[in-house]
Design a protein around this motif. Structure first.
Motif, PDB file in Angstrom:
ATOM      1  N   GLY A 214      24.537  28.351  -0.706  1.00  0.00           N
ATOM      2  CA  GLY A 214      25.567  28.725  -1.801  1.00  0.00           C
ATOM      3  C   GLY A 214      25.427  29.864  -2.616  1.00  0.00           C
ATOM      4  N   THR A 217      25.002  33.987  -1.550  1.00  0.00           N
ATOM      5  CA  THR A 217      26.127  34.430  -1.541  1.00  0.00           C
ATOM      6  C   THR A 217      26.676  34.601  -3.396  1.00  0.00           C
ATOM      7  OG1 THR A 217      27.218  33.763   0.534  1.00  0.00           O
ATOM      8  CG2 THR A 217      28.868  34.656  -1.318  1.00  0.00           C
ATOM      9  N   LEU A 276      31.866  30.371   3.323  1.00  0.00           N
ATOM     10  CA  LEU A 276      30.687  31.255   3.108  1.00  0.00           C
ATOM     11  C   LEU A 276      30.581  32.567   4.207  1.00  0.00           C
ATOM     12  CD1 LEU A 276      27.929  28.755   1.870  1.00  0.00           C
ATOM     13  CD2 LEU A 276      29.129  30.715   0.442  1.00  0.00           C
ATOM     14  N   TRP A 302      36.388  28.438  -1.921  1.00  0.00           N
ATOM     15  CA  TRP A 302      34.909  28.029  -1.684  1.00  0.00           C
ATOM     16  C   TRP A 302      34.425  27.373  -2.634  1.00  0.00           C
ATOM     17  CZ3 TRP A 302      30.379  31.493  -2.551  1.00  0.00           C
ATOM     18  CH2 TRP A 302      30.317  32.327  -3.793  1.00  0.00           C
ATOM     19  N   GLY A 360      26.866  36.573   3.746  1.00  0.00           N
ATOM     20  CA  GLY A 360      27.841  35.420   3.763  1.00  0.00           C
ATOM     21  C   GLY A 360      27.285  34.660   4.984  1.00  0.00           C
ATOM     22  N   SER A 363      24.278  32.500   4.822  1.00  0.00           N
ATOM     23  CA  SER A 363      24.634  31.346   3.657  1.00  0.00           C
ATOM     24  C   SER A 363      25.199  30.297   4.537  1.00  0.00           C
ATOM     25  CB  SER A 363      25.582  31.935   2.645  1.00  0.00           C
ATOM     26  OG  SER A 363      24.932  32.818   1.876  1.00  0.00           O
TER      27      SER A 363
END
Length: 389
Positions: A214, A217, A276, A302, A360, A363
């Motif tokens: 998490g 990102t 993500l 998100w 992304g 992640s």
């Protein structure tokens, strides 16, 4: 809602504020202290490392001490540390006061989670934990902008005064309104550590991997969103993320109580991985109104699974070793901050070997690994244990 929980929420709110406000104050601190931005940024690193080390260390050393007294003392030290941050004359002293504040926060936050669980019925634990964690999120969404505004309107020192004042109010609230709470039965450190079986350790690893994914990102969200939308000012997207994160805490607590911690955690990790990874797919779009709309949707969504997994994960951990809830939660808090630190490091590595557009996707892969690991853990615990969560 038990009004006493609001006192604990106020404590985690101001800790979250203190944690996140520093980013907005870095240019001012850098200029005032005659250090580079990079050097000033080490204040954030120092806070995270001190918290990650302090949470399990002090959680273990203080496990047989009175809960209410520890809450009062830890928040009082936190208030004093921030008051000292406002008056120090050198960067080195500021560095030390930030470490002191982090150590105090590392004691208070797991204790607040432990206290919240003891203030409500067992069926309401997930919701109570979500309120405590929501305090940190509100610190991100509301407290940090307020503290930054104060720092810009006056000086950065007044931001720490703001944090210190709210902290002192929390001390008074805990002292006057919280009851004496029964601690777990006294046990030696060795006896408590025996309860740290491989299931707990692997669940903490899920926390580290998921948080790393998490914050890979989140740490680099500015260049990611700017690349997709061509917008330099991304504050609106961060606000949307904060709103989603706030609802995520509450929704995560609700579903933890309704469908159980394991199912809630698996759903959160799965949704988080997809959202993500979507940032990398959005990078394929040309900057346009459509791209801005899509990023806005992902930005608000998100935060829901990203923060919704926290109440479920901590409820799951408590169920694995109820007698050592404080110590388990302190290790969980440490794992969270370790993931925050690793997220920036791993994300930087991805950028150095490829580009920001792949952060992304990286992640999403990490969070997917965390999900697969938890599925294995959940199967390992067996049907008998699962029915107790």
């Amino acid at each position: 809602m038990n009004y006493r929980l609001l006192i604990l929420v106020l404590g985690t709110f101001i800790i979250g504020t203190d944690d996140f406000v520093i980013a907005g104050l870095l240019p001012h601190i850098s200029n005032d202290m005659n250090v580079t931005i990079a050097a000033a940024g080490q204040l954030v690193t120092a806070f995270a490392i001190a918290y990650a080390i302090g949470a399990p260390l002090f959680g273990t050393l203080t496990m047989n001490l009175p809960l209410k007294g520890l809450l009062v003392v830890s928040m009082l030290v936190f208030a004093i540390a921030n008051a000292l941050s406002a008056i120090v004359a050198s960067f080195e002293m500021l560095f030390l006061t930030r470490i002191l504040a982090a150590l105090a926060a590392a004691i208070f936050t797991p204790l607040a989670m432990t206290a919240s669980a003891s203030l409500v019925s067992e069926k309401m634990r997930g919701k109570a934990l979500s309120f405590i964690l929501a305090g940190i999120t509100i610190g991100l969404v509301l407290g940090a902008p307020i503290g930054t505004w104060i720092g810009n309107a006056a000086t950065w020192r007044y931001s720490f005064i703001f944090v210190s004042v709210i902290s002192f109010i929390t001390v008074i609230g805990v002292f006057l309104f919280l009851p004496k709470m029964k601690r777990e039965a006294e046990m030696t450190i060795r006896e408590r550590l025996k309860g740290f079986n491989k299931v707990i350790l692997l669940t903490l690893l899920v926390n580290i991997i998921g948080t790393t994914g998490g914050f890979m990102t989140y740490t680099y969200i500015a260049p990611i969103i700017t690349g997709i939308t061509n917008m330099e000012n991304i504050s609106i997207f961060l606000m949307l993320f904060g709103i989603g994160a706030l609802f995520g805490n509450l929704i995560g607590g609700y579903f933890t109580d309704r469908i159980g911690a394991p199912k809630t955690l698996m759903l959160s990790l799965g949704g988080f991985a997809v959202l993500l990874a979507s940032f990398s797919f959005l990078s394929l779009l040309n900057p346009s109104t459509f791209a801005i709309i899509m990023v806005s949707i992902v930005a608000i969504l998100w935060g829901v699974p990203g923060f919704g997994m926290n109440p479920a994960l901590n409820t799951f951990l408590i169920a694995l070793n109820p007698k050592s809830a404080q110590m388990v939660l302190s290790f969980s808090a440490s794992a969270l901050y370790m993931g925050i630190g690793l997220g920036a490091f791993v994300g930087g590595g991805v950028i150095s070997v490829s580009s920001v557009n792949y952060v992304g996707a990286g992640s999403g892969v990490l969070v997917l690994i965390a999900l697969l690991l938890f599925v294995m853990i959940h199967k390992f615990t067996g049907k008998k244990e699962r029915n107790t969560y």
